[in-house]
Write a protein that holds these residues in place. Sequence first.
Motif, PDB file in Angstrom:
ATOM      1  N   ASP A 244       0.811  -1.216   0.000  1.00 52.65           N
ATOM      2  CA  ASP A 244       0.000   0.000   0.000  1.00 52.65           C
ATOM      3  C   ASP A 244       0.846   1.268   0.000  1.00 52.65           C
ATOM      4  N   ARG A 245       2.058   1.194   0.558  1.00 48.97           N
ATOM      5  CA  ARG A 245       2.828   2.416   0.783  1.00 48.97           C
ATOM      6  C   ARG A 245       3.893   2.678  -0.278  1.00 48.97           C
ATOM      7  N   LEU A 246       4.339   1.643  -0.975  1.00 53.18           N
ATOM      8  CA  LEU A 246       5.387   1.839  -1.970  1.00 53.18           C
ATOM      9  C   LEU A 246       4.796   1.965  -3.369  1.00 53.18           C
ATOM     10  N   PRO A 247       5.383   2.809  -4.221  1.00 52.74           N
ATOM     11  CA  PRO A 247       4.934   2.865  -5.612  1.00 52.74           C
ATOM     12  C   PRO A 247       5.273   1.553  -6.322  1.00 52.74           C
ATOM     13  N   ALA A 248       4.631   1.314  -7.430  1.00 49.95           N
ATOM     14  CA  ALA A 248       4.760   0.033  -8.135  1.00 49.95           C
ATOM     15  C   ALA A 248       6.202  -0.294  -8.486  1.00 49.95           C
ATOM     16  N   GLU A 249       6.981   0.726  -8.909  1.00 53.51           N
ATOM     17  CA  GLU A 249       8.362   0.455  -9.316  1.00 53.51           C
ATOM     18  C   GLU A 249       9.231   0.007  -8.147  1.00 53.51           C
ATOM     19  N   ASP A 250       8.900   0.446  -6.922  1.00 54.79           N
ATOM     20  CA  ASP A 250       9.621  -0.016  -5.732  1.00 54.79           C
ATOM     21  C   ASP A 250       9.110  -1.382  -5.289  1.00 54.79           C
ATOM     22  N   LEU A 251       7.810  -1.544  -5.350  1.00 53.22           N
ATOM     23  CA  LEU A 251       7.218  -2.803  -4.901  1.00 53.22           C
ATOM     24  C   LEU A 251       7.736  -3.981  -5.711  1.00 53.22           C
ATOM     25  N   ILE A 252       7.911  -3.798  -6.999  1.00 53.98           N
ATOM     26  CA  ILE A 252       8.361  -4.902  -7.848  1.00 53.98           C
ATOM     27  C   ILE A 252       9.756  -5.359  -7.451  1.00 53.98           C
ATOM     28  N   VAL A 253      10.552  -4.452  -6.875  1.00 57.32           N
ATOM     29  CA  VAL A 253      11.901  -4.800  -6.411  1.00 57.32           C
ATOM     30  C   VAL A 253      11.823  -5.675  -5.167  1.00 57.32           C
ATOM     31  N   PHE A 254      10.894  -5.340  -4.266  1.00 57.09           N
ATOM     32  CA  PHE A 254      10.769  -6.078  -3.007  1.00 57.09           C
ATOM     33  C   PHE A 254       9.938  -7.350  -3.138  1.00 57.09           C
ATOM     34  N   LEU A 255       9.144  -7.433  -4.182  1.00 52.91           N
ATOM     35  CA  LEU A 255       8.161  -8.498  -4.292  1.00 52.91           C
ATOM     36  C   LEU A 255       8.735  -9.920  -4.127  1.00 52.91           C
ATOM     37  N   PRO A 256       9.853 -10.279  -4.784  1.00 48.46           N
ATOM     38  CA  PRO A 256      10.346 -11.657  -4.628  1.00 48.46           C
ATOM     39  C   PRO A 256      10.712 -11.987  -3.184  1.00 48.46           C
ATOM     40  N   TYR A 257      11.254 -11.008  -2.487  1.00 49.07           N
ATOM     41  CA  TYR A 257      11.725 -11.248  -1.125  1.00 49.07           C
ATOM     42  C   TYR A 257      10.577 -11.200  -0.121  1.00 49.07           C
ATOM     43  N   LEU A 258       9.599 -10.333  -0.382  1.00 49.87           N
ATOM     44  CA  LEU A 258       8.396 -10.315   0.448  1.00 49.87           C
ATOM     45  C   LEU A 258       7.695 -11.670   0.403  1.00 49.87           C
ATOM     46  N   ARG A 259       7.528 -12.172  -0.794  1.00 52.93           N
ATOM     47  CA  ARG A 259       6.863 -13.460  -0.943  1.00 52.93           C
ATOM     48  C   ARG A 259       7.698 -14.578  -0.323  1.00 52.93           C
ATOM     49  N   THR A 260       8.999 -14.507  -0.515  1.00 49.99           N
ATOM     50  CA  THR A 260       9.883 -15.540   0.009  1.00 49.99           C
ATOM     51  C   THR A 260       9.840 -15.613   1.529  1.00 49.99           C
ATOM     52  N   VAL A 261       9.990 -14.468   2.198  1.00 54.62           N
ATOM     53  CA  VAL A 261      10.006 -14.490   3.662  1.00 54.62           C
ATOM     54  C   VAL A 261       8.643 -14.916   4.201  1.00 54.62           C
ATOM     55  N   THR A 262       7.570 -14.529   3.517  1.00 60.50           N
ATOM     56  CA  THR A 262       6.227 -14.926   3.935  1.00 60.50           C
ATOM     57  C   THR A 262       6.059 -16.442   3.846  1.00 60.50           C
ATOM     58  N   GLU A 263       6.546 -17.024   2.784  1.00 56.91           N
ATOM     59  CA  GLU A 263       6.377 -18.463   2.600  1.00 56.91           C
ATOM     60  C   GLU A 263       7.369 -19.275   3.437  1.00 56.91           C
ATOM     61  N   MET A 264       8.541 -18.717   3.698  1.00 58.08           N
ATOM     62  CA  MET A 264       9.498 -19.418   4.563  1.00 58.08           C
ATOM     63  C   MET A 264       8.942 -19.616   5.966  1.00 58.08           C
ATOM     64  N   PHE A 265       8.135 -18.663   6.426  1.00 61.48           N
ATOM     65  CA  PHE A 265       7.562 -18.745   7.764  1.00 61.48           C
ATOM     66  C   PHE A 265       6.114 -19.251   7.737  1.00 61.48           C
ATOM     67  N   SER A 266       5.701 -19.832   6.644  1.00 61.45           N
ATOM     68  CA  SER A 266       4.313 -20.253   6.502  1.00 61.45           C
ATOM     69  C   SER A 266       4.034 -21.560   7.229  1.00 61.45           C
ATOM     70  N   SER A 267       2.770 -21.915   7.289  1.00 58.74           N
ATOM     71  CA  SER A 267       2.371 -23.160   7.942  1.00 58.74           C
ATOM     72  C   SER A 267       2.895 -24.391   7.184  1.00 58.74           C
ATOM     73  N   ASP A 268       3.238 -24.222   5.910  1.00 58.74           N
ATOM     74  CA  ASP A 268       3.829 -25.330   5.153  1.00 58.74           C
ATOM     75  C   ASP A 268       5.128 -25.793   5.787  1.00 58.74           C
ATOM     76  N   VAL A 269       5.814 -24.880   6.459  1.00 56.69           N
ATOM     77  CA  VAL A 269       7.095 -25.200   7.100  1.00 56.69           C
ATOM     78  C   VAL A 269       6.883 -25.741   8.511  1.00 56.69           C
ATOM     79  N   PHE A 270       5.997 -25.104   9.272  1.00 59.44           N
ATOM     80  CA  PHE A 270       5.915 -25.384  10.708  1.00 59.44           C
ATOM     81  C   PHE A 270       4.808 -26.350  11.116  1.00 59.44           C
ATOM     82  N   ASP A 271       3.865 -26.632  10.250  1.00 57.49           N
ATOM     83  CA  ASP A 271       2.815 -27.607  10.580  1.00 57.49           C
ATOM     84  C   ASP A 271       3.301 -28.996  10.245  1.00 57.49           C
ATOM     85  N   ASN A 272       3.421 -29.851  11.290  1.00 57.04           N
ATOM     86  CA  ASN A 272       3.886 -31.229  11.084  1.00 57.04           C
ATOM     87  C   ASN A 272       2.735 -32.188  11.396  1.00 57.04           C
TER      88      ASN A 272
END
Length: 364
Positions: free
Chosen positions: A336-364
């Motif tokens: 919501d706070r970054l313009p599109a050209e900035d968001l596209i730079v962060f997007l791969p890492y935002l998604r990565t950190v979100t999925e690294m800590f997701s329930s797919d990792v910690f739910d056994n």
Amino acid sequence: MTGISQVSLKALPASEEIQQGESLATRTITESDTQKIPEAQGVNVSSLAVSWAKKYYNTVEARENQGLRQIPHSPESSNFDGTRAKIVDKLMDTLKVASEIAWGKVEAILGGQIEQHAIDRSLINHEEIATDTRTLYRKAIDAYGDREPAFRLSVVVGKELVKLRQKYSEKDSLVLGFVTLEFQYTSKILLGCLAESERSEFAPYLKVVDDYLHIPYGQINQAAANHPPNSRALLAVQHLLQHTTQIASAVYDRASSQHPGYRSSSGYLSDREVKISSIRDVEIFQSYLCWCVLEESIRPLQQELFPICVMLYPKLHVSWELVQDMLLILFWEISDRLPAEDLIVFLPYLRTVTEMFSSDVFDN
């Protein structure tokens, strides 16, 4: 936003590919676990990160299970130099015993993690860590006594704190978890010896130390130095850094509304001290995202942030569900706070950190 924990990760925008780089040979990670993703092969950074995170978490959990089988079960006072001098004396007198008491708490919480996380015991030197803690806090106390503004403390001890952080993280980032916890408990004891009005005066000085110790400013600056001034990554990081505190506060507000009555070992999520540390944690996550962007690598997540969180959060009774919700909210706040050209730079890492800590990792 209500019901944030029900938002599907699949609904998040697809991640961008990251250029190829060297893999990290650390702990259980094999040469096939990459930190920089080959763009030509179209490998999805998130799927590799989740696989790596699962492997790391399951290995740590296996060590824990094995270990369990083997081990038996005042504003007015600032106007008077005499009063300030007394506060300084009180803090200095408390500091020595505070660092020793703090280390006792660190050992009680993390002592069993040394074997579980395969940490070299020789890297955790109690006397050295306690001495470094006292040295830095003495300088903070001296700055307060000399009426240096709190923001000036970054000039007084900033470089030393950057070096201290690098010193304890360069051989094994998990040692940094012991150090930060030592500083955290020492800080609480120092504040506890003061009256409420005195606390409000001295707390900002501790906050500066806390920020420099937890946030990888040195690594971020080193990575930034490798970019030209007009680098898209550098500009995006500069833009995010202008908003990190506001974003962190917004994330805390929304996450706490989703978890009424939530309690960790530090207290209720609504408690003032827990609020401060929670906002700081969100700022930490954002700083690691900046580091990743500047390095064009997920190495900072794999080598430092994820292992430290796996070691500390369960011992401090911080639930993965809360972390997951916090990261999803962080995703939307940054979006919501970054313009599109900035968001596209962060997007791969935002998604990565979100999925690294997701329930797919910690739910056994």
